[in-house]
Design a protein around this motif. Structure first.
Motif, short mmCIF file in Angstrom:
data_model
loop_
_atom_site.label_atom_id
_atom_site.label_comp_id
_atom_site.label_asym_id
_atom_site.label_seq_id
_atom_site.Cartn_x
_atom_site.Cartn_y
_atom_site.Cartn_z
N ASN A 32 0.85 -1.19 0.00
CA ASN A 32 0.00 0.00 0.00
C ASN A 32 0.88 1.24 0.00
N CYS A 66 -0.02 3.91 -7.92
CA CYS A 66 -1.28 3.90 -8.65
C CYS A 66 -1.69 5.35 -8.88
N SER A 67 -2.59 5.56 -9.80
CA SER A 67 -2.99 6.93 -10.18
C SER A 67 -3.70 7.66 -9.04
N LYS A 68 -4.20 6.94 -8.05
CA LYS A 68 -4.93 7.57 -6.96
C LYS A 68 -4.03 8.09 -5.84
N THR A 69 -2.73 7.80 -5.89
CA THR A 69 -1.81 8.24 -4.85
C THR A 69 -1.55 9.73 -4.99
N THR A 70 -1.68 10.47 -3.89
CA THR A 70 -1.48 11.92 -3.93
C THR A 70 0.00 12.26 -4.07
N LYS A 71 0.28 13.45 -4.56
CA LYS A 71 1.67 13.90 -4.72
C LYS A 71 2.38 13.97 -3.38
N SER A 73 1.76 12.14 -0.68
CA SER A 73 2.08 10.77 -0.26
C SER A 73 3.28 10.23 -1.03
N LYS A 74 3.33 10.50 -2.33
CA LYS A 74 4.45 10.04 -3.15
C LYS A 74 5.77 10.59 -2.62
#
Length: 167
Positions: A32, A66-71, A73-74
């Motif tokens: 995750n 994944c495309s749903k991960t916020t900047k 969080s990245k």
């Protein structure tokens, strides 16, 4: 994973989670996109380094989100895993990792390599027998890895066969 700190990837909601895939000297880890899970991965990697006496080259590591991960969080996860990690797609075993919508585009590189190699052979003065050996040993072997992993689009097969026939 038994402690609930790592979650892996599930193909289906009730499926068995996949934590990692290993290939020769490479590994892919799944989890995750949270800082806590990234820290658990770092902890596991430290145990691996300690137990195996091998080093992990983070400069050769990639993170896929994944495309749903916020900047935000990245960025936090990249910092946790080591700021040398890169986000983005690349190559693995000489094949593009991101297939997008068209496998044909990804495998065009395999076809183009064969054509380029055969163009170099055409410039040499080789007997018909040597040309046949080169085609059988080299040109026909070059797409083997890709074909062992993926079903190549019929158009790519046709293009490779046509290039070999033309040579």
């Amino acid at each position: 994973m038994q402690q609930g700190a790592l979650h892996g990837f599930r193909e289906t909601p009730n499926g068995v989670p996949i934590m990692h895939l290993s290939f020769t000297d490479d590994s892919e880890l799944f989890g995750n996109a949270t800082v806590d899970e990234a820290q658990r991965v770092v902890d596991v990697l430290k145990v691996y380094v300690w137990g195996s006496s091998q080093e992990i080259d983070m400069s050769k590591s990639l993170i896929f989100f994944c495309s749903k991960t916020t900047k935000l969080s990245k960025k936090e996860i990249e910092k946790t895993l080591g700021n040398q990690c890169k986000e983005g797609f690349g190559k693995y075993l000489r094949l593009e990792e991101d297939f997008g919508h068209s496998k044909k585009v990804v495998f065009e590189e395999v076809r183009d390599k064969i054509k380029t190699r055969m163009a170099g052979w055409a410039e040499q003065f080789l007997s018909q027998a040597w040309k046949e050996v080169l085609v059988k040993v080299m040109a026909m072997a070059m797409p083997n890895y890709a074909m062992s992993c993926f079903k190549l689009p019929i158009g790519v097969y046709s293009d490779i066969e046509k290039a070999i026939r033309n040579y």
